[in-house]
Design a protein around this motif. Structure first.
Motif, PDB file in Angstrom:
ATOM      1  N   UNK A 209       0.843  -1.212   0.000  1.00  0.00           N
ATOM      2  CA  UNK A 209       0.000   0.000   0.000  1.00  0.00           C
ATOM      3  C   UNK A 209       0.869   1.249   0.000  1.00  0.00           C
ATOM      4  N   UNK A 210       1.967   1.207   0.743  1.00  0.00           N
ATOM      5  CA  UNK A 210       2.840   2.387   0.812  1.00  0.00           C
ATOM      6  C   UNK A 210       3.489   2.646  -0.546  1.00  0.00           C
ATOM      7  N   UNK A 211       3.829   1.574  -1.253  1.00  0.00           N
ATOM      8  CA  UNK A 211       4.539   1.744  -2.529  1.00  0.00           C
ATOM      9  C   UNK A 211       3.597   2.032  -3.689  1.00  0.00           C
ATOM     10  N   UNK A 212       2.421   1.425  -3.678  1.00  0.00           N
ATOM     11  CA  UNK A 212       1.554   1.432  -4.862  1.00  0.00           C
ATOM     12  C   UNK A 212       0.311   2.288  -4.653  1.00  0.00           C
ATOM     13  N   UNK A 213      -0.049   2.512  -3.410  1.00  0.00           N
ATOM     14  CA  UNK A 213      -1.281   3.227  -3.098  1.00  0.00           C
ATOM     15  C   UNK A 213      -2.473   2.288  -3.081  1.00  0.00           C
ATOM     16  N   UNK A 214      -3.632   2.846  -2.772  1.00  0.00           N
ATOM     17  CA  UNK A 214      -4.871   2.051  -2.737  1.00  0.00           C
ATOM     18  C   UNK A 214      -5.926   2.787  -3.557  1.00  0.00           C
ATOM     19  N   UNK A 215      -6.949   2.092  -4.033  1.00  0.00           N
ATOM     20  CA  UNK A 215      -7.156   0.654  -3.918  1.00  0.00           C
ATOM     21  C   UNK A 215      -6.196  -0.093  -4.847  1.00  0.00           C
ATOM     22  N   UNK A 216      -5.922  -1.349  -4.509  1.00  0.00           N
ATOM     23  CA  UNK A 216      -5.161  -2.175  -5.447  1.00  0.00           C
ATOM     24  C   UNK A 216      -5.506  -3.639  -5.230  1.00  0.00           C
ATOM     25  N   UNK A 217      -5.373  -4.398  -6.300  1.00  0.00           N
ATOM     26  CA  UNK A 217      -5.516  -5.845  -6.195  1.00  0.00           C
ATOM     27  C   UNK A 217      -4.140  -6.442  -5.937  1.00  0.00           C
ATOM     28  N   UNK A 218      -4.050  -7.392  -5.003  1.00  0.00           N
ATOM     29  CA  UNK A 218      -2.778  -8.090  -4.760  1.00  0.00           C
ATOM     30  C   UNK A 218      -2.995  -9.574  -4.986  1.00  0.00           C
ATOM     31  N   UNK A 219      -2.142 -10.152  -5.779  1.00  0.00           N
ATOM     32  CA  UNK A 219      -2.255 -11.573  -6.106  1.00  0.00           C
ATOM     33  C   UNK A 219      -1.046 -12.325  -5.584  1.00  0.00           C
ATOM     34  N   UNK A 220      -1.275 -13.572  -5.215  1.00  0.00           N
ATOM     35  CA  UNK A 220      -0.190 -14.436  -4.746  1.00  0.00           C
ATOM     36  C   UNK A 220       0.145 -15.454  -5.829  1.00  0.00           C
ATOM     37  N   UNK A 221       1.351 -15.340  -6.329  1.00  0.00           N
ATOM     38  CA  UNK A 221       1.786 -16.255  -7.385  1.00  0.00           C
ATOM     39  C   UNK A 221       1.777 -17.710  -6.895  1.00  0.00           C
ATOM     40  N   UNK A 222       2.230 -17.891  -5.634  1.00  0.00           N
ATOM     41  CA  UNK A 222       2.307 -19.262  -5.103  1.00  0.00           C
ATOM     42  C   UNK A 222       0.908 -19.898  -5.069  1.00  0.00           C
ATOM     43  N   UNK A 223      -0.077 -19.081  -4.693  1.00  0.00           N
ATOM     44  CA  UNK A 223      -1.446 -19.616  -4.618  1.00  0.00           C
ATOM     45  C   UNK A 223      -1.951 -19.968  -6.019  1.00  0.00           C
ATOM     46  N   UNK A 224      -1.678 -19.074  -6.941  1.00  0.00           N
ATOM     47  CA  UNK A 224      -2.107 -19.286  -8.325  1.00  0.00           C
ATOM     48  C   UNK A 224      -1.548 -20.604  -8.871  1.00  0.00           C
ATOM     49  N   UNK A 225      -0.260 -20.792  -8.666  1.00  0.00           N
ATOM     50  CA  UNK A 225       0.402 -21.994  -9.200  1.00  0.00           C
ATOM     51  C   UNK A 225      -0.084 -23.256  -8.493  1.00  0.00           C
ATOM     52  N   UNK A 226      -0.297 -23.112  -7.194  1.00  0.00           N
ATOM     53  CA  UNK A 226      -0.787 -24.249  -6.426  1.00  0.00           C
ATOM     54  C   UNK A 226      -2.138 -24.723  -6.980  1.00  0.00           C
ATOM     55  N   UNK A 227      -2.991 -23.757  -7.306  1.00  0.00           N
ATOM     56  CA  UNK A 227      -4.326 -24.127  -7.794  1.00  0.00           C
ATOM     57  C   UNK A 227      -4.267 -24.741  -9.196  1.00  0.00           C
ATOM     58  N   UNK A 228      -3.396 -24.205 -10.046  1.00  0.00           N
ATOM     59  CA  UNK A 228      -3.256 -24.806 -11.380  1.00  0.00           C
ATOM     60  C   UNK A 228      -2.764 -26.249 -11.238  1.00  0.00           C
ATOM     61  N   UNK A 229      -1.751 -26.397 -10.374  1.00  0.00           N
ATOM     62  CA  UNK A 229      -1.189 -27.743 -10.168  1.00  0.00           C
ATOM     63  C   UNK A 229      -2.216 -28.715  -9.616  1.00  0.00           C
ATOM     64  N   UNK A 230      -3.104 -28.195  -8.750  1.00  0.00           N
ATOM     65  CA  UNK A 230      -4.128 -29.075  -8.166  1.00  0.00           C
ATOM     66  C   UNK A 230      -4.970 -29.693  -9.289  1.00  0.00           C
ATOM     67  N   UNK A 231      -5.271 -28.909 -10.313  1.00  0.00           N
ATOM     68  CA  UNK A 231      -6.024 -29.456 -11.452  1.00  0.00           C
ATOM     69  C   UNK A 231      -5.155 -30.417 -12.251  1.00  0.00           C
ATOM     70  N   UNK A 232      -3.923 -29.987 -12.525  1.00  0.00           N
ATOM     71  CA  UNK A 232      -3.057 -30.829 -13.366  1.00  0.00           C
ATOM     72  C   UNK A 232      -2.813 -32.187 -12.709  1.00  0.00           C
ATOM     73  N   UNK A 233      -2.609 -32.160 -11.375  1.00  0.00           N
ATOM     74  CA  UNK A 233      -2.353 -33.430 -10.673  1.00  0.00           C
ATOM     75  C   UNK A 233      -3.608 -34.290 -10.605  1.00  0.00           C
ATOM     76  N   UNK A 234      -4.752 -33.628 -10.394  1.00  0.00           N
ATOM     77  CA  UNK A 234      -5.995 -34.383 -10.233  1.00  0.00           C
ATOM     78  C   UNK A 234      -6.292 -35.212 -11.483  1.00  0.00           C
TER      79      UNK A 234
END
Ligand code: LLP
Length: 422
Positions: A22-47
């Motif tokens: 927030x200090x660097x970019x200001x608000x409002x902003x969307x923040x995404x977690x790359x690790x979460x994104x990849x984890x979810x893609x992998x969950x499909x690929x593994x399933x």
């Protein structure tokens, strides 16, 4: 499961404190977690590892180019619905072979562009669309690969705006017309019939509708084979739900795979395609906002933030429930009955209503959770508010993946002169 968590009472995305963003970019902003994104893609690929398959992430859920590129780099294909999304696929480096094109209203230009790009297939939703694709392919001297999207008339038991598999919905080809349209498609000189598709809705929280839909459309495969129509792809769409409230336990990709296993075994020679959007990106993102004012009235207080319904419209549009968390936790604060709202001139401009939340003070930060899907991608300029920034966190680093729009940019396409000749 996601990677947003408190460390010493400060909310972090992976290893980065959100205050820092927030200090660097200001608000409002969307923040995404790359690790979460990849984890979810992998969950499909593994399933679905035991089944030949392609996960075509549904671009409409969140179409940021950096996110698309990260997913494509990890093997995902893309499910697109417009010429704009096709261009995103191109810029994300997604080979045509991994692109499927859905949607009920594909225009001439969109069809030509997709044929030029060499996509894997069009998911055709009506007879006139089939004939239009054939005409354009004839003109271009190519054969268009198509799947027919069949409406299985199955109730997905989700919000009425997100139910797409009932006969009454505008989507897909009525079940009873399926075989006839396949026959017609098979006779068209510039159509190559390659697949069967369905998508029954979004935010599904039980498996039964998926099973029922696959039973219905799967029953068509042997009938088609008997007609000499051998399909290569079975596309079962997206729609797997995510937990929004604590306690929600929608099925996982692994449970979906298990539920469909015996049915899919009957079709060993078709490749499975899935089009998940929300389940991959929904809980990988939050919308961060700053409290502008706190206004007590009667039994509650309005927590007025600098983000509004133009930035995240899901609560206004679907009465959707999103968690709200303070970015800095204070255990000595009392809880208040709160409505967390935006600055827009509509009473539907809210993120949370009737919620018991720790007291907020002016200037403090909060996040609206589970906002990675259908958040930024459904945002608008309503009230002449510029598009917000998007940030991607990867471990202990973060980068801006979409700059905050300026008011200058917001107005750039408008004219002030009275008369304009084209
Ligand atoms: N495939 C097709 C053909 C679709 O229409 C959709 C979503 C998907 C895949 C991806 O579905 P998902 O896995 O994300 O559920 N704006 C609403 C959701 C609308 C979904 C539209 N179609 C929301 O904010 O909840």
């Amino acid at each position: 499961m996601d990677y947003f968590h408190y460390l010493e009472d400060r909310l972090h995305c992976e290893e980065v404190p959100l205050e820092e963003i927030a200090a660097a970019v200001g608000t409002p902003c969307y923040c995404y977690s790359q690790r979460t994104l990849m984890r979810h893609l992998q969950a499909f690929q593994r399933a679905f590892v035991d089944t030949p398959h392609l996960i075509c992430y549904s671009v409409k859920a969140n179409s940021n180019l950096t996110l698309l590129k990260r997913l494509v780099d990890r093997g995902a294909g893309l499910d697109i619905v417009s010429g704009g999304e096709l261009e995103r696929a191109r810029r994300a480096g997604c080979p045509g072979e991994r692109v499927v094109f859905s949607g009920v209203g594909k225009s001439h230009d969109e069809i030509s562009a997709a044929l030029g790009y060499g996509i894997r297939m069009f998911n055709v939703e009506s007879m006139p669309e089939l004939y239009r694709i054939n005409a354009i392919a004839t003109r271009l001297g190519v054969r268009a690969p198509v799947a027919l999207r069949i409406n299985p008339d199955v109730d997905a038991h989700t919000h009425s705006h997100m139910t797409t598999g009932l006969w009454r919905n505008k989507f897909g080809i009525p079940y009873g017309q399926a075989i006839d349209l396949y026959r017609q498609a098979n006779r068209l000189g510039h159509i190559e019939v390659v697949g069967l598709d369905c998508h029954i809705g979004s935010q599904l929280t039980t498996l039964d509708p998926f099973v029922e839909a696959i039973q219905r459309i799967g029953a068509l495969l042997p009938l088609l084979r008997r007609e000499g129509i051998q399909l290569r792809y079975l596309d079962i769409g997206g729609g797997l739900g995510i937990p929004y409230e604590s306690g929600d336990q929608p099925p996982t990709p692994a449970q979906l795979a298990e539920a469909l296993h015996s049915q899919l075994q009957q079709f060993p020679d078709v490749e499975l395609i899935l089009e998940p959007g929300r389940a991959i990106v929904g809980n990988a993102g939050v919308l961060m906002a700053r409290v502008e004012y706190v206004k007590p009235v009667e039994d509650r207080c309005f927590v007025i933030t600098d983000a509004g319904m133009n930035d995240l419209i899901r609560p206004a549009l679907y009465n959707a429930w999103h968690g709200v968390l303070p970015v800095v936790r204070h255990f000595d604060r009392s809880e208040w009955l709160s409505d967390v709202v935006g600055p827009i001139c509509e009473s539907g401009d809210f993120f949370a209503r009737d919620r018991l939340l720790p007291e907020f003070q002016e200037g403090e930060l909060l996040v609206v959770r589970s906002a990675g899907a259908y958040g930024f991608s459904m945002s608008s300029h309503y009230n002449s508010r510029p598009g917000v920034a998007e940030v991607l966190v990867d471990g202990n680093r973060f980068s801006v993946i979409r700059q905050r729009e300026t008011i200058e940019q917001l107005l750039a396409h408008e004219m002030t002169d009275e008369l304009h000749r084209s």
